[in-house]
Design a protein around this motif. Structure first.
Motif, short mmCIF file in Angstrom:
data_model
loop_
_atom_site.label_atom_id
_atom_site.label_comp_id
_atom_site.label_asym_id
_atom_site.label_seq_id
_atom_site.Cartn_x
_atom_site.Cartn_y
_atom_site.Cartn_z
N ILE B 266 -23.09 1.70 35.82
CA ILE B 266 -22.61 1.12 34.58
C ILE B 266 -21.68 -0.04 35.00
O ILE B 266 -20.87 0.06 35.37
CB ILE B 266 -22.11 2.16 33.81
CG1 ILE B 266 -23.19 3.22 33.29
CG2 ILE B 266 -21.18 1.71 32.81
CD1 ILE B 266 -22.67 4.04 32.03
N LEU B 268 -18.84 -2.07 34.02
CA LEU B 268 -17.65 -1.96 32.93
C LEU B 268 -17.43 -3.48 32.61
O LEU B 268 -16.42 -3.91 31.82
CB LEU B 268 -16.60 -1.28 33.45
CG LEU B 268 -16.72 0.13 33.15
CD1 LEU B 268 -15.61 0.91 33.87
CD2 LEU B 268 -16.80 0.48 31.87
N ALA B 459 -13.56 -6.60 25.29
CA ALA B 459 -12.99 -5.22 25.20
C ALA B 459 -13.63 -4.65 23.90
O ALA B 459 -13.91 -3.59 24.02
CB ALA B 459 -11.54 -5.16 25.49
N GLY B 460 -13.67 -5.40 22.94
CA GLY B 460 -14.05 -5.01 21.75
C GLY B 460 -15.44 -4.56 21.68
O GLY B 460 -16.18 -3.76 20.82
N VAL B 463 -17.25 -0.78 24.56
CA VAL B 463 -17.39 0.70 23.90
C VAL B 463 -18.61 0.89 23.22
O VAL B 463 -19.52 1.61 23.45
CB VAL B 463 -15.93 1.41 23.39
CG1 VAL B 463 -16.37 2.64 22.86
CG2 VAL B 463 -14.71 1.42 24.40
N PHE B 466 -21.80 0.61 25.37
CA PHE B 466 -21.99 1.86 26.33
C PHE B 466 -22.87 2.91 25.23
O PHE B 466 -23.59 3.59 25.75
CB PHE B 466 -20.62 2.52 26.76
CG PHE B 466 -20.24 1.56 27.80
CD1 PHE B 466 -21.15 1.25 28.89
CD2 PHE B 466 -18.86 1.25 27.88
CE1 PHE B 466 -21.00 0.64 29.99
CE2 PHE B 466 -18.54 0.56 29.18
CZ PHE B 466 -19.45 0.29 30.11
N MET B 467 -22.18 2.97 24.05
CA MET B 467 -22.62 4.15 23.13
C MET B 467 -24.19 3.69 22.79
O MET B 467 -24.99 4.76 22.72
CB MET B 467 -21.96 3.93 21.62
CG MET B 467 -20.59 4.40 21.95
SD MET B 467 -20.32 5.98 22.50
CE MET B 467 -19.87 5.87 24.29
N VAL B 469 -26.17 2.23 25.28
CA VAL B 469 -26.98 2.65 26.32
C VAL B 469 -27.33 4.16 26.28
O VAL B 469 -28.16 4.83 26.61
CB VAL B 469 -26.26 2.24 27.68
CG1 VAL B 469 -27.08 2.68 28.77
CG2 VAL B 469 -26.33 0.64 27.51
N VAL B 470 -26.06 4.79 26.12
CA VAL B 470 -26.07 6.45 26.31
C VAL B 470 -26.84 7.17 25.08
O VAL B 470 -27.80 7.82 25.43
CB VAL B 470 -24.51 6.98 26.05
CG1 VAL B 470 -24.61 8.50 25.67
CG2 VAL B 470 -23.82 6.60 27.20
N LYS B 504 -15.80 3.83 13.93
CA LYS B 504 -15.79 4.31 15.37
C LYS B 504 -15.87 5.76 15.82
O LYS B 504 -16.80 6.17 16.63
CB LYS B 504 -14.78 3.51 16.37
CG LYS B 504 -14.76 1.96 16.14
CD LYS B 504 -15.20 1.46 17.71
CE LYS B 504 -15.35 -0.19 17.50
NZ LYS B 504 -15.98 -0.87 16.44
N VAL B 505 -15.02 6.30 15.18
CA VAL B 505 -15.06 7.95 15.43
C VAL B 505 -16.36 8.48 15.12
O VAL B 505 -16.85 9.37 15.96
CB VAL B 505 -13.86 8.56 14.37
CG1 VAL B 505 -13.86 10.04 14.58
CG2 VAL B 505 -12.74 7.91 14.72
N LEU B 508 -18.81 7.74 17.52
CA LEU B 508 -18.50 8.80 18.97
C LEU B 508 -18.94 10.02 18.63
O LEU B 508 -19.68 10.57 19.59
CB LEU B 508 -17.24 8.43 19.28
CG LEU B 508 -17.00 9.23 20.66
CD1 LEU B 508 -17.20 8.58 21.67
CD2 LEU B 508 -15.40 9.51 20.59
N VAL B 511 -22.47 10.34 18.81
CA VAL B 511 -23.49 10.35 19.89
C VAL B 511 -23.07 11.56 20.71
O VAL B 511 -23.97 12.08 21.31
CB VAL B 511 -22.54 9.36 20.92
CG1 VAL B 511 -23.08 9.13 22.40
CG2 VAL B 511 -23.11 7.78 20.23
#
Lengths: 355, 529
Positions: B266, B268, B459-460, B463, B466-467, B469-470, B504-505, B508, B511
């Motif tokens: 992964i 980063l 940075a924005g 995350v 990644f979500m 990809v997951v 965002k919450v 997440l 996910v």
């Protein structure tokens, strides 16, 4: 597995610090061998970092589950103790917290109720992070989420918590965080004796956690954890259910991190959402990786070395620190797979394949 | 010859009545009755509006004289000025000081009409759009000399979009206050045909003072129609901005998915590769500005290959220096790539600075195409979507139809077996990481006209990528597309209702809930766990 010379050395140093701090920082402060309140404060902060590293090593080094979100539990403990100090100051001494003035509130939100009582806050510091860790761990381990997936989601969880805490209307101080603490269990904040006592409490808590975790990882339960780390599928095949050992140690790790946070925040006198940023959580993993995963003393040494270096460097070259940290990490992960423990003379037959 | 003489004669004849008209127009100003004087001013405004630029400038001079109380009446017609500067108002020719000149008394009503007439004439004689815009604003308040035909003529001759907009609104208001209800209904229908928020306000304003029930009914219907169009436009605008966010996510996440699918790493630092792509685009812009300023508009196109290669080079360097040694320790690659990202951020911060970079906006990424209601298909977002689609098509072609793509799929499925079949797995890894990082570099170019470009910009996105990809599953293209569009839309749809944090919450939590059922993502290869 940590019961060796190094383990006893680290335990002895922690015990010596715990005993010496109240004397050297108290009556003897200012003498040749005395410890200034400033130094005591730094020792105390580093001790909480060591505790945090022990918490992460427990879950990463022994159970093989990497968390990039231990900042979440650390901050949870910190926020809870900050809420206690603010509420106690408000109720007992009439000090209006900044966040009430800022938001124009005449009273604190309902979920602040009871925080003026220390036992209640203390119970929450243990129970709430434990509950969060349990709930998240239960969902993840049960559906066999592991490895990088687990790590990334812990980081996302922490990131979202940071975004939430940055909002002013959640009632936790928003981006200003919480500060202006008056006292903790009767000790006035900012006093020299308070700094010494908090540092002593931190080293004592770290020592206790260190000894307890040392016993734990040498027990049959600890063997089971290592088995989970090394081959979870085989363990399952042999008839063990790896979910419960993982869940138990994950919850314990979350609680330890929260206790570290609760000790850390009174010593720095402020908490804000930056503690929840991904960098902080990753730095914890860096401590453990540098010290060597799977040895509790390695975790303590890693945390102490890196944070001492950071305290020292940020004093005169704050721009330099990110470069040093990143290069340090690259050197360690590429050249020293087991951290600084690789620097010792290799023992015959001792190889480890980490994950 | 005869023809030209005839034309001359005609011209003289044509000019003669104009002069005679001018005399009549000015004479009306000295009429004994006030209402005739007011009508005279209005006639002057109309003459200026229909008679061409010269007529407008003459009429403006006369009106200005009235406003300045410099117009005096004599038995032979009005004059302007006094003493040696006296001129005839109709011809503007110098005159001897007349004996019987009396200044025209200017009362409030006359002054108001004169101001209005002056504004009308400014519309027809001013060359500066700002001055015309001021005149249009003045006419909003002073409509004494303004008639619908004058306004139509001004609108027809107007070249500046801003002034034309103001005049259009003014015309709508005039039509809506027409005494004939039928005209008002027609006006409402005509205005409602262009369903914008501005026109909705116009109609709603007019309806506030409306008494005729038929007009009220027509107005209510028109408002409902506009509201429907506006709502549809808003939905489209939200979907569109979600689409553009999703396409950037897709670019970043495709790279992540390729690297993760092949090597279990992964990355980063993927967000920082986006940043490197954007900075490379900025360097290309600077270089073109210095070398060939005429081609500056094309720098974004030129930056596409440059940014791809720049990010790919950093990716390959990271692979060969660090990741190569960590393939059997995937969790350590998290720390290693994080360290690389920290290093890149701080190198850029120290080397270039923390300020946002300035990007020139070429014509193909500025402005937009109005589609429905207030929804504008902005070209900068369209550019991002286009880059993402093209890159995605490229990735699909590479994976499906090239030897490298076949090797990559083989290594991802079974590294040892692929090696046994003669595939150089190490080389495949390196090319895959070049492709994956290069895609992030392209995302940087696509972002440059849309977002702030600074060392912390990665940075924005990290995350959310990644979500993707997951959620999308390991190394699955279809999964990455679906997941990025889902997450992009959720973000954009939730944001105006509950705020960016809530979005965002929710992503997440979705996910986390989702991987309870499918721990390996949407499109995981089937297999026993």
């Amino acid at each position: 597995m940590g019961g060796g010379v190094l383990f006893r050395c680290v335990a002895a140093v922690l015990a010596a610090l715990t005993l010496a701090l109240p004397i050297l920082g108290g009556p003897l402060s200012g003498s040749a061998v005395g410890i200034s309140p400033y130094l005591a404060n730094i020792i105390g902060q580093i001790a909480t970092f060591a505790l945090l590293a022990i918490a992460l090593d427990l879950i990463w080094g022994f159970a093989g589950v990497l968390s990039l979100g231990h900042g979440l539990f650390f901050a949870l403990g910190g926020y809870l103790v900050a809420m206690h100090m603010l509420k106690a100051g408000y109720v007992n001494q009439g000090i209006v917290p900044d966040l009430m003035t800022f938001m124009g509130w005449t009273e604190l939100p309902a979920y602040w109720a009871g925080f003026e009582h220390f036992p209640y806050a203390l119970a929450l510091i243990v129970l709430l992070p434990g509950l969060v860790a349990f709930a998240y761990g239960w969902m993840s381990f049960r559906s066999r989420v592991s490895g990088v997936y687990f790590a990334i989601i812990t980081q996302a969880l922490t990131y979202v918590a940071m975004l939430l805490m940055f909002r002013n209307d959640t009632g936790f101080g928003g981006n200003n965080g919480m500060t202006g603490f008056a006292s903790l269990v009767g000790l006035p904040m900012g006093a020299a004796s308070t700094a010494v006592w908090l540092a002593t409490a931190s080293t004592a808590a770290t020592l206790a956690a260190f000894l307890m975790c040392g016993r734990l990882v040498r027990s049959p339960f600890g063997r089971m954890l290592v088995a989970v780390r090394d081959d979870e599928a085989r363990l399952r095949f042999l008839g063990y259910d790896p979910v419960w050992p993982k869940l138990a140690v994950w919850t314990l790790s979350g609680v330890l991190a929260a206790i570290a946070g609760a000790l850390y925040v009174p010593q720095v006198g402020i908490i804000n959402p930056r503690l929840l940023s991904p960098e902080v959580s990753i730095e914890i993993a860096v401590w453990v990786a540098l010290g060597g995963r799977g040895t509790l003393s390695g975790a303590v040494i890693g945390a102490v070395v890196i944070s001492a270096l950071k305290f020292w460097l940020t004093g005169f070259a704050p721009d330099l620190w990110p470069f040093i940290l990143s290069l340090l990490v690259l050197v360690v992960v590429v050249g020293l797979p087991n951290g600084l423990t690789d620097l010792r003379l290799p023992r015959p037959g001792r190889t480890r394949h980490g994950s | 010859m005869r023809l030209s003489r005839l034309l001359c004669l005609l011209a003289v004849l044509a000019a003669q009545p104009a002069l005679a008209d001018r005399a009549a127009l000015t004479a009306a100003l000295c009429a004994p009755v006030l209402s005739d004087q007011v009508a005279g001013l209005a006639a002057l405004a109309e003459a200026g509006a229909t008679g061409g630029r010269d007529e407008a400038e003459w009429a403006r001079t006369v009106v200005a004289a009235v406003e300045a109380r410099a117009l005096r009446c004599t038995a032979t017609g009005p004059v302007i000025g006094d003493g040696a500067a006296t001129v005839d108002a109709a011809t503007l020719a110098p005159l001897a000081e007349p004996a019987d000149a009396a200044a025209l008394p200017v009362n409030n009503r006359l002054r108001a009409t004169a101001a209005s007439a002056a504004a009308v004439l400014a519309l027809f004689s001013e060359a500066d759009p700002a001055a015309r815009a001021r005149a249009a604003t003045a006419l909003e308040r002073r409509r004494e000399a303004l008639t619908l035909p004058i306004l139509e003529a001004a609108l027809a001759g107007e070249t500046d979009a801003g002034v034309a907009g103001a005049l259009g609104a003014l015309r709508a208001r005039m039509l809506l206050s027409d005494p004939d209800p039928q005209t008002r209904i027609l006006a409402i229908a005509a205005i409602a045909a262009d369903a914008t928020l501005r026109n909705r306000t116009l109609i709603a304003e007019a309806l506030g003072a409306e008494t005729d029930p038929a007009v009220q009914a027509a107005g209510a219907e028109a408002l409902a129609g506009i509201d429907r169009t506006l709502a549809a436009g808003r939905v489209l605008a939200t979907l569109y901005s979600g689409l553009s966010y999703a396409s950037v996510l897709l670019l970043a996440a495709l790279g992540l998915a390729i690297i993760f699918g092949l090597m279990g790493v992964i990355n980063l630092a993927q967000g920082e590769f986006i940043m490197i792509g954007a900075y490379a685009a900025w360097f290309v812009q600077t270089a073109i500005r210095a070398a060939a300023p005429g081609l500056l508009d094309w720098y974004l196109i030129a930056a596409l290959p440059v940014s791809f290669l720049a990010a790919a080079a950093v990716g390959v360097a990271m692979e060969s220096l660090v990741l190569r040694r960590l393939y059997d320790r995937p969790l350590m690659t998290l720390l290693a790539t994080w360290a690389v990202s920290l290093l890149l951020i701080n190198l850029v911060r120290v080397g270039i600075g923390t300020q946002n970079l300035e990007f020139h906006q070429p014509f193909y990424v500025s402005g937009g195409i109005p589609v429905l209601g207030d929804f504008i298909l902005t070209l900068n977002r369209l550019f991002a979507i286009g880059v993402a689609l093209a890159a995605f098509a490229g990735v699909v072609i590479v994976l499906r139809f090239t030897t490298f793509g076949m090797n990559m799929r083989a290594v991802a499925q079974n590294r040892a077996m692929a090696g046994a079949a003669g595939i150089d797995a190490r080389r495949t890894d390196r090319m895959a990481i070049a492709l994956g990082s290069g895609l992030a570099g392209l995302a940087g170019v696509a972002l440059a006209p849309l977002y702030n470009v600074n060392p912390n910009m990665g940075a924005g996105f990290i995350v959310d990528s990644f979500m993707v990809v997951v959620l999308g599953g390991v190394g699955s293209l279809a999964g990455a597309v679906l997941a990025s569009f889902g997450i992009g839309q959720i973000n954009v749809v939730m944001e105006p209702i509950y705020g960016a944090v809530a979005a965002k919450v929710v992503v997440l939590l979705l996910v986390i809930a989702f991987i309870q059922r499918r721990p390996e993502g949407l499109f995981a290869p089937k297999g026993r766990r």
